[in-house]
Motif scaffolding. Structure first.
Motif: not given
Lengths: 231, 204
Positions: B146-173
């Motif tokens: 898939v093609f990414f082109n971004h300067e900003y990313g979407v992060f957890d507001q507080d603690l990571p939600d363990k049910n949501q595992v759709w982050k970029v590999k080795n990243e927190s967004f």
């Protein structure tokens, strides 16, 4: 490292350019887009010349957006004059600016940043080497400007990535002139190279951590013989 | 019929062409009053601050709030970011607040993130969040580049939600995020070749 395709677009057709002086027909947008996707290119740079020897109207460029392209499109050339229309069509993902690169203060930069986001904006520096100096070509003003550290720092501050377009090598499959990066300090991980790129350029580009390389069609078809005849 | 939000921003025609290429009908909606039914796409390729401002100015926030109760809402890139709590792009602004996430700059040194990366979406997840269409599919996943082109990313507001595992590999967004009837993609499915083609057929 991304590997893209660089093509010239004119009046609904794509062309292969040789040194920016001679042109060979490549195909219609549908063929080019399908072919680029088939060959797993990361993106397509559509160069839309504003000045002779060929030039296109906005209306002809807009036709590109009639076709579905499943990989990102970057448009370069004749963008400023038609800003309002680009908003209307918005069929491309990134915009590469040439003339605007050379204007130190211009409100358009801020406006474009606001409307498209910085990730969508690129600068394109077509360059030539003369007497051991590298010059950037400012197409709309028909001027050559020496490439110095001030220019580079300013451009990387404004744009997400910069395309260095080796005009002298374009279409010749002779290799990109990497020496341009020796005299100035450039963030190579935000640099794209284009013009003369051949398979031998890839290891060097990877070693330098270049963000992307753009091939011209000629690199795959050994068309230099045709070029020799055209001369 | 898929509805594409048109506030004068984003790669609207690219998205329209993408949908139509799979023989699905699409139309641009410039006014919430035009909307009757069907999925809604909020496109990307813009500053998320500007996009949120225009969505609110034209009352699309109200439409999305109401429509998300029964229809699918898809946000792409800046469209995804607009569905979050806030964005810091071009000055802090409140988003539409559908996802418990915040949008932040990826690198303070100014470089964006433009690349192709691997992505896998589970059809079971799409089904769980009411995002899968009713056509039967024997697949369990869609996988591809898939093609990414971004300067900003979407992060957890507080603690990571363990049910949501759709982050970029080795990243927190997040690469993508789902919540009932809503899905946001940080990448551009409309520019992700076969992955995008498969995806639109599944969520149409």
């Amino acid at each position: 490292m991304r590997i893209g395709l660089a093509t010239i677009y004119h009046q609904g057709n794509f062309f292969q350019s040789f040194e920016g002086k001679y042109f060979k027909y490549l195909g219609k947008p549908r063929n080019i887009f399908d072919s680029a996707e088939y060959h797993n290119f990361s993106e397509i740079l559509v160069i839309h010349p504003k000045n002779p020897p060929i030039s296109s109207s906005y209306a002809s460029t807009k036709k590109i957006t009639d076709f579905f392209c499943a990989i990102p499109l970057i448009i370069s050339g004749d963008i400023l004059e038609n800003k309002a229309q680009w908003f209307d069509t918005s069929g491309v993902e990134r915009y590469a600016f040439n003339s605007l690169c050379f204007e130190e203060e211009n409100d358009l930069h801020d406006q474009y940043l606001k409307d498209f986001g910085r990730q969508a904006l690129l600068g394109i520096i077509p360059f030539v080497k003369e007497e051991n100096h590298y010059y950037a070509l400012d197409y709309s003003r028909f001027k050559k400007r020496i490439i110095n550290q001030n220019l580079i720092d300013r451009l990387f501050h404004i744009y997400d990535e910069i395309i260095f377009h080796d005009i002298s090598s374009h279409g010749l499959n002779c290799g990109f002139d990497f020496n341009i990066f020796e005299s100035i300090n450039i963030p190579l991980n935000r640099t794209i190279i284009c013009g003369g790129v051949n398979l031998n350029s890839i290891p060097t580009a990877k070693k330098l951590n270049i963000a992307a390389v753009y091939f011209e069609n000629i690199s795959f078809h050994s068309e230099t013989l045709i070029y020799d005849h055209m001369r | 019929m898929i509805n594409i939000v048109d506030v004068g921003l984003g790669n609207l025609i690219s998205i329209s062409n993408w949908i139509k290429s799979q023989n699905v009908q699409a139309r641009l909606i410039t006014d919430p009053d035009i909307y009757s039914s069907g999925p809604i796409i909020i496109p990307g390729v813009s500053s998320s601050h500007n996009l949120i401002t225009k969505l609110k100015e034209r009352s699309f926030d109200v439409l999305i709030d109401e429509a998300s109760k029964k229809e699918k809402i898809v946000g792409i890139c800046a469209g995804f970011q607009s569905l979050c709590i806030s964005t810091e792009e071009d000055g802090m602004i409140e988003g539409l607040g559908h996802f418990p996430l915040v949008t932040k700059k990826l690198n303070q040194n100014g470089s964006g993130r433009t690349l192709w990366d691997d992505c896998t979406i589970s059809l079971a997840d799409l089904r769980r969040y009411n995002l899968l269409n009713k056509s039967p599919s024997r697949k369990k996943y869609i996988r591809g580049r898939v093609f990414f082109n971004h300067e900003y990313g979407v992060f957890d507001q507080d603690l990571p939600d363990k049910n949501q595992v759709w982050k970029v590999k080795n990243e927190s967004f997040y690469s993508f995020y789902m919540k009932n009837n809503l899905i946001g993609f940080q990448f551009h499915p409309e520019k992700s070749a076969n992955f995008g083609r498969e995806l639109i057929k599944l969520i149409k």
